[in-house]
Scaffold this motif. Sequence first.
Motif, short mmCIF file in Angstrom:
data_model
loop_
_atom_site.label_atom_id
_atom_site.label_comp_id
_atom_site.label_asym_id
_atom_site.label_seq_id
_atom_site.Cartn_x
_atom_site.Cartn_y
_atom_site.Cartn_z
N UNK A 38 42.26 49.01 23.77
CA UNK A 38 43.38 47.92 24.31
C UNK A 38 44.74 48.51 24.04
N UNK A 39 45.14 49.16 23.03
CA UNK A 39 46.44 49.69 22.69
C UNK A 39 46.79 50.87 23.93
N UNK A 40 45.65 51.64 23.90
CA UNK A 40 45.98 52.68 25.08
C UNK A 40 46.05 52.11 26.43
N UNK A 41 45.32 51.14 26.82
CA UNK A 41 45.48 50.39 28.13
C UNK A 41 46.91 49.66 28.31
N UNK A 71 55.64 34.93 21.80
CA UNK A 71 54.09 34.56 21.96
C UNK A 71 54.06 34.88 23.59
N UNK A 72 53.20 35.61 23.98
CA UNK A 72 52.79 36.35 25.42
C UNK A 72 51.62 35.75 25.90
N UNK A 73 50.42 35.69 25.55
CA UNK A 73 49.16 35.25 26.13
C UNK A 73 48.21 35.02 24.91
N UNK A 74 47.10 34.00 25.26
CA UNK A 74 45.95 33.79 24.46
C UNK A 74 44.92 34.08 25.19
N UNK A 75 43.88 34.75 24.56
CA UNK A 75 42.58 35.10 25.52
C UNK A 75 43.06 35.75 26.73
N UNK A 76 44.04 36.89 26.45
CA UNK A 76 44.44 37.66 27.62
C UNK A 76 43.20 38.50 28.26
N UNK A 77 42.91 38.25 29.51
CA UNK A 77 41.87 39.13 30.16
C UNK A 77 42.45 40.02 30.80
N UNK A 78 41.78 41.45 30.70
CA UNK A 78 42.14 42.59 31.93
C UNK A 78 40.89 43.12 32.14
N UNK A 79 40.74 43.77 33.10
CA UNK A 79 39.59 44.36 33.63
C UNK A 79 39.58 46.00 33.87
N UNK A 80 38.60 46.60 33.15
CA UNK A 80 38.83 47.98 33.05
C UNK A 80 37.63 48.70 33.57
N UNK A 88 60.13 49.84 30.57
CA UNK A 88 60.99 51.00 29.99
C UNK A 88 61.83 50.43 28.80
N UNK A 89 61.78 51.32 27.92
CA UNK A 89 62.22 51.08 26.64
C UNK A 89 61.66 50.55 25.70
N UNK A 90 60.21 50.41 26.00
CA UNK A 90 59.35 49.76 24.99
C UNK A 90 58.89 50.73 24.08
N UNK A 91 58.59 50.34 23.00
CA UNK A 91 57.77 51.34 22.02
C UNK A 91 56.37 51.07 22.03
N UNK A 92 55.32 52.08 21.91
CA UNK A 92 54.09 51.95 22.17
C UNK A 92 53.47 50.62 21.08
N UNK A 93 52.60 49.92 21.84
CA UNK A 93 51.85 48.71 21.42
C UNK A 93 51.34 48.89 20.05
N UNK A 94 50.95 47.88 19.18
CA UNK A 94 50.39 47.83 17.95
C UNK A 94 49.03 46.97 18.06
N UNK A 95 47.94 47.54 17.47
CA UNK A 95 46.94 46.75 17.38
C UNK A 95 46.45 46.06 16.19
N UNK A 96 45.83 44.99 16.15
CA UNK A 96 45.48 44.40 14.91
C UNK A 96 44.32 43.67 14.83
N UNK A 97 42.94 44.06 14.13
CA UNK A 97 41.94 43.67 14.05
C UNK A 97 41.63 42.79 12.71
N UNK A 98 41.42 41.59 12.87
CA UNK A 98 41.19 40.87 11.58
C UNK A 98 39.58 40.38 11.46
N UNK A 99 39.01 40.60 10.38
CA UNK A 99 37.62 40.22 10.22
C UNK A 99 37.73 38.98 9.20
N UNK A 100 37.23 37.91 9.54
CA UNK A 100 37.04 36.58 8.54
C UNK A 100 35.51 36.25 8.58
#
Length: 336
Positions: A260-263, A211-220, A271-283
């Motif tokens: 989000x993924x691009x950001x 786990x890293x963050x919940x409601x992770x905010x960033x500004x763009x 360094x050494x990370x693979x590109x991030x993955x995004x998952x969108x869930x609709x309920x």
Amino acid sequence: MKKEFYEGIKSILASARNKVYQTANFAMVEAYWQIGKSIIDEQDGEKKAEYGVGLLKELSKRMTADFGKGFTVANLKNMRQFYLTFPNGYALRSELSWTHYRLLMRVENVAARQFYLEETVKAQWSTRQLERQIHTFFYERLLSSKNRNAVSKEILDTAPEKMPEDVIRDPYVLEFLGLSPNDDFYENDLEQALITHLQKFLLELGRGFSFVARQKRFSFDGRHFRIDLVFYNYILKCFVLIDLKVGDLTHQDLGQMQMYVHYYERELMNEGDNPPIGIVLCADKSDAVVRYTLPENEAQIFAARYKLYLPSEEELLKEIRQEYRALESAKTDLCD
């Protein structure tokens, strides 16, 4: 109680809140202008944004350690540009917030920028109102229109006015004051419950999720975004970003996750990370949908590894549907 009496009390409180709003915002504006000036002075007046990137990175690192969020390299560049765009610090207006100035900095036409600044002060435009006027070329339309009054009044019907209590929710102000945003402002109870369950489910899955963050905010670009859940998968060596939508899934939702993924790929990968993955869930009551956003141009071998360690669409759908039904049932029982 007399109406006049209450209106008087209401006016006193509204005026006091407005003073707090202006004081907090202008203190931040002045500080950021001074930081921008200090950066330019340290760079010997060099105006090219590429110059002194190493200085900004080191400054960002140290300021973040001492003062918390709000001092990324991108934000420091904004402060630097703020000073270059408005070099006369004495002309800064206390009625304008940092977000106002960030919007004004994007207006390249000097005459238009000054017009928007003066109109914002005079008409007390909120940041949303100012943004709308800029995006709809209000300055240019006003110059060419024969009915200027009608053009000027349209903003009152198309964007909400600024409320003094908005200072409580302004992420820039909260960062400046060293406070944490209250996530209750942004999500309702059903979404929170589903996110909590999803967080627990992924951690219990045992496939390398941390786990890293919940409601992770960033500004763009002056806009604030929140990602419901952020994990790091130490087997895949990549961030996993998850957004939950209660209701119909739209193309905008998928496009937002792609952003989000691009950001994360450009700003937060180590360094050494693979590109991030995004998952969108609709309920919702009628259907549940899962959409994965994989990195562009990713080799097939990595895509295969992702499928091996990430939960399948069927697993996620099952968990979301079961939890959604359980929550809806519990809510119904409480109402009966």
